[in-house]
Design a protein around this motif. Structure first.
Motif, mmCIF file in Angstrom:
data_model
loop_
_atom_site.group_PDB
_atom_site.id
_atom_site.type_symbol
_atom_site.label_atom_id
_atom_site.label_comp_id
_atom_site.label_asym_id
_atom_site.label_seq_id
_atom_site.Cartn_x
_atom_site.Cartn_y
_atom_site.Cartn_z
ATOM 1 N N ASN A 104 0.826 -1.198 0.000
ATOM 2 C CA ASN A 104 0.000 0.000 0.000
ATOM 3 C C ASN A 104 0.870 1.261 0.000
ATOM 4 N N SER A 105 1.941 1.251 0.786
ATOM 5 C CA SER A 105 2.848 2.385 0.805
ATOM 6 C C SER A 105 3.578 2.535 -0.530
ATOM 7 N N GLN A 108 2.437 4.852 -3.414
ATOM 8 C CA GLN A 108 2.803 6.276 -3.385
ATOM 9 C C GLN A 108 4.313 6.459 -3.222
ATOM 10 N N GLY A 110 6.179 5.396 -1.020
ATOM 11 C CA GLY A 110 6.508 5.693 0.374
ATOM 12 C C GLY A 110 6.136 7.074 0.835
ATOM 13 N N GLY A 113 3.950 8.684 4.415
ATOM 14 C CA GLY A 113 4.112 7.882 5.618
ATOM 15 C C GLY A 113 2.792 7.364 6.175
ATOM 16 N N CYS A 114 2.805 7.074 7.486
ATOM 17 C CA CYS A 114 1.613 6.607 8.186
ATOM 18 C C CYS A 114 0.751 7.815 8.539
ATOM 19 N N TYR A 179 7.988 3.513 8.146
ATOM 20 C CA TYR A 179 7.175 4.494 7.424
ATOM 21 C C TYR A 179 7.964 5.791 7.221
ATOM 22 N N GLN A 183 9.221 7.452 3.758
ATOM 23 C CA GLN A 183 8.730 8.784 3.391
ATOM 24 C C GLN A 183 9.875 9.683 2.946
ATOM 25 N N VAL A 188 9.992 2.320 -0.566
ATOM 26 C CA VAL A 188 9.507 1.484 0.533
ATOM 27 C C VAL A 188 10.531 0.461 1.013
#
Length: 208
Positions: A104-105, A108, A110, A113-114, A179, A183, A188
């Motif tokens: 999922n990250s 994008q 990374g 982030g969360c 995360y 970012q 990732v």
């Protein structure tokens, strides 16, 4: 039909609740991408399509809106993690959980982030109410991870002396640190590596 507004105690009609939800969802999306500090109420008005009077009917100002965003984001993430972790009791299940988060990250690269971790970074130092809400959400998330590890210990996958709470803390720290690294790198790979190291430690305990 009315529903309660948990932040100001007012009773909302179904239409009012829908308007409030639209404001919060728009603010959450903006704050995730732009950050809390650079997201203005004018940005939220434009994105949600509501009037200024409607926004101030539901929120006294930006701090109140940010707290609503924390609740909104937290509810979404905890619901997702309950679905993902609620019945997991094996290393293989934890690896599937890891794969889903990393993939999922990766969509994008990374970036961002969360969502919960980003909120914590921005608001914890200047809003005690938001910080407490975030603390409770992270505690619940970590508890879900500890629940997986407890089930593994109950099944004999982990040894009786395995420190469940500490392992849960380490796994959460690996996830949130991963995360952040993803970012900043827009990649990732560091996130995957961070979680893999934590899972390898858990797997080594089970092998012992």
């Amino acid at each position: 039909m009315t529903t309660a507004d948990s932040h100001n105690g007012r009773r909302l009609t179904a239409r009012g609740a829908k308007t409030r939800a639209r404001i919060v969802a728009a603010a959450a999306d903006l704050m995730y991408v732009k950050g809390v500090g650079t997201t203005t109420l004018d940005d939220v008005l434009a994105a949600s399509g509501v009037s200024k009077s409607q926004l101030y009917h539901h929120f006294d100002g930006k701090d109140a809106l940010v707290r609503a965003v924390v609740d909104h984001v937290g509810e979404h993430i905890i619901a997702r993690e309950r679905r993902a972790l609620g019945r997991v009791s094996t290393i293989r299940g934890l690896r599937r959980w890891r794969d889903a988060l990393v993939q999922n990250s990766a969509l994008q690269h990374g970036a961002y982030g969360c969502a919960l971790g980003s909120l914590a970074t921005e608001v914890s130092d200047h809003d005690a109410l938001a910080r407490q809400a975030l603390f409770q959400l992270f505690t619940e998330w970590q508890g879900l991870l500890a629940g997986v590890l407890q089930r593994m210990r109950d099944r004999g996958v982990l040894p009786p002396e395995a420190p469940i709470d500490q392992l849960g803390t380490g796994l959460m720290a690996a996830l949130q640190g991963g995360y952040m690294l993803a970012q900043t790198a827009r990649d990732v790979t560091p996130m995957a590596t961070s979680i893999d190291m934590a899972l390898a430690h858990i797997e080594n305990l089970s092998a012992g």
